[in-house]
Enzyme design. Structure first.
Site, PDB file in Angstrom:
ATOM      1  N   GLU A 273      27.138  41.674  55.695  1.00  0.00           N
ATOM      2  CA  GLU A 273      26.078  41.034  56.459  1.00  0.00           C
ATOM      3  C   GLU A 273      25.602  41.948  57.566  1.00  0.00           C
ATOM      4  O   GLU A 273      26.222  42.977  57.848  1.00  0.00           O
ATOM      5  CB  GLU A 273      26.546  39.692  57.032  1.00  0.00           C
ATOM      6  CG  GLU A 273      27.408  39.801  58.272  1.00  0.00           C
ATOM      7  CD  GLU A 273      28.897  39.728  58.002  1.00  0.00           C
ATOM      8  OE1 GLU A 273      29.675  39.797  58.956  1.00  0.00           O
ATOM      9  OE2 GLU A 273      29.291  39.622  56.820  1.00  0.00           O
ATOM     10  N   ASP A 274      24.530  41.532  58.201  1.00  0.00           N
ATOM     11  CA  ASP A 274      23.938  42.253  59.315  1.00  0.00           C
ATOM     12  C   ASP A 274      24.694  41.917  60.602  1.00  0.00           C
ATOM     13  O   ASP A 274      25.393  40.902  60.670  1.00  0.00           O
ATOM     14  CB  ASP A 274      22.483  41.794  59.454  1.00  0.00           C
ATOM     15  CG  ASP A 274      21.570  42.934  59.851  1.00  0.00           C
ATOM     16  OD1 ASP A 274      21.759  44.033  59.331  1.00  0.00           O
ATOM     17  OD2 ASP A 274      20.677  42.702  60.678  1.00  0.00           O
ATOM     18  N   ALA A 275      24.511  42.752  61.624  1.00  0.00           N
ATOM     19  CA  ALA A 275      25.098  42.434  62.927  1.00  0.00           C
ATOM     20  C   ALA A 275      24.528  41.135  63.487  1.00  0.00           C
ATOM     21  O   ALA A 275      25.195  40.407  64.227  1.00  0.00           O
ATOM     22  CB  ALA A 275      24.862  43.579  63.903  1.00  0.00           C
TER      23      ALA A 275
END
Length: 392
Positions: A227-229
């Site tokens: 996932e993204d930050a």
């Protein structure tokens, strides 16, 4: 006197006529031939029968007299480790090995344990008595290496494998940790051999917790998806696997829920091994998407086409894969902002899926306007390898 014993006495007399050998080295040359167990007892008996005394052993230079010293060293360096089985290895001066080979060759002695085997077996036997643990070359919990050249001992424990999940309810936390700048993740004095100096990511927070609980040196984490930050990971969490390098503790009781700094680790447990191949999974994901042009209901209805066809992903390496989505739902937040929810097959790059970069069909093409994924959150992640699940 049996023929075998007579032969052994004859050869022993010839050897001791040229070389001084200690009880251990002399007995080792014949213990298998006579179907006995103890090198030193046989050597002592042969010396007594032949009325020979040894001042300094030609082969080992009386190394066996100092082995208790190394047993103590092993006991000292292993006190912080939990283990039931062990293996002892050794680094021995080449000159000792050469002299051993010379004696065996000169007197044409075959089928004899090497001096290295005799030394490690002796140490293992004494260490086992001292600690109540078991020498097991096939499945050792820890491996000792005795370096006679450097007068040192080291210990390395067998890796532990773990499986668990994590949830992340706040934004701004990356999944992967930047490695130590000094060693680039290999492990050095600066990072205390961990391979990382900061613990401000999902990887860092999980690793820090495991370092503290298991006394491990490093972690190798395999993620089931990424996932993204800016992403949240909700529901039952994202599955992950860990290989723990050189753990001191092996029998830690783990709670069902372990809160760490900003993430929560769930259902962490030991497993016998890591999966051999890729782990298939699906994700229930919610995307917040902005568009350059205003969105109408008629335009949005084109998103229904997503679940009618395979989505093709082209990677930079040239690899091509097909993914599917289902349960597509959407709602307009404002003229240029929409929320899209769906169940997606693992490996679909969400931001590219929205922007249209190397993914076809994609959101931008379907809506006829340039779109951008502002955030994407995971509501649920499910492993679909049912066969694999039975093993963890």
């Amino acid at each position: 006197m049996s023929g075998n014993t007579s032969d052994v006495l004859h050869i022993s007399r010839k050897i001791l006529g040229e070389y001084d050998l200690c009880d251990d080295c002399l007995g080792r040359l014949f213990v298998k031939k006579l179907h006995l167990q103890s090198n030193s007892r046989l050597g002592k008996k042969l010396h007594a029968l032949l009325r020979k005394k040894t001042i300094k052993c030609y082969i080992c230079k009386n190394l066996f007299d100092s082995l208790e010293h190394y047993v103590e060293k092993l006991d000292n360096i292993s006190k912080e480790y939990e283990f039931e089985t062990f293996l002892v290895g050794a680094k021995i001066k080449p000159s000792i090995l050469d002299r051993d080979d010379q004696i065996r060759s000169q007197f044409q002695l075959r089928g004899i344990d090497s001096i290295k085997t005799a030394i490690t077996r002796h140490i293992a036997r004494q260490f086992s008595k001292k600690t109540g643990t078991t020498a097991n070359p096939a499945e050792p919990d820890v491996v000792f290496t005795v370096d006679f050249k450097a007068d040192s001992c080291t210990i390395q424990s067998k890796p532990l494998f773990l499986f668990g999940r994590y949830t992340k309810s706040v934004r701004g936390i990356p999944q992967k940790q930047k490695p130590c700048e000094n060693c680039l993740g290999k492990g050095c004095v600066t990072c205390k051999q961990h391979g990382m100096t900061e613990f401000d990511s999902v990887e860092g927070m999980i690793s820090k917790m495991l370092f503290e609980r298991f006394g491990a040196v490093q972690t190798k984490i395999t993620w089931v998806g990424g996932e993204d930050a800016t992403s949240k990971v909700l529901g039952s969490g994202r599955p992950f696997f860990v290989k723990l390098i050189n753990p001191k503790k092996r029998n830690i009781r783990m709670e069902k829920k372990i809160p760490t700094d900003k993430i929560t680790v769930l259902n962490l447990k030991k497993i016998p091994r890591l999966p051999a191949g890729p782990v298939s999974f699906i994700s229930d994901v919610t995307l917040l998407i902005s568009s350059e042009q205003p969105l109408s209901d008629q335009t949005l209805s084109k998103l229904d086409e997503l679940q009618k066809s395979k989505i093709t992903v082209y990677e930079d390496s040239g690899k091509r894969s097909e993914k599917s989505v289902r349960n597509v739902r959407y709602s307009v937040e404002s003229d240029n902002l929409l929320t899209l929810s769906m169940t997606a097959e693992g490996g679909l790059p969400m931001k590219h899926f929205v922007s249209g970069e190397n993914v076809f069909p994609n959101i931008s093409d379907l809506l006829g306007t340039k779109c951008r994924c502002e955030t994407f959150d995971f509501e649920e992640i499910s492993i679909t390898n049912q066969h694999f699940l039975h093993h963890v």
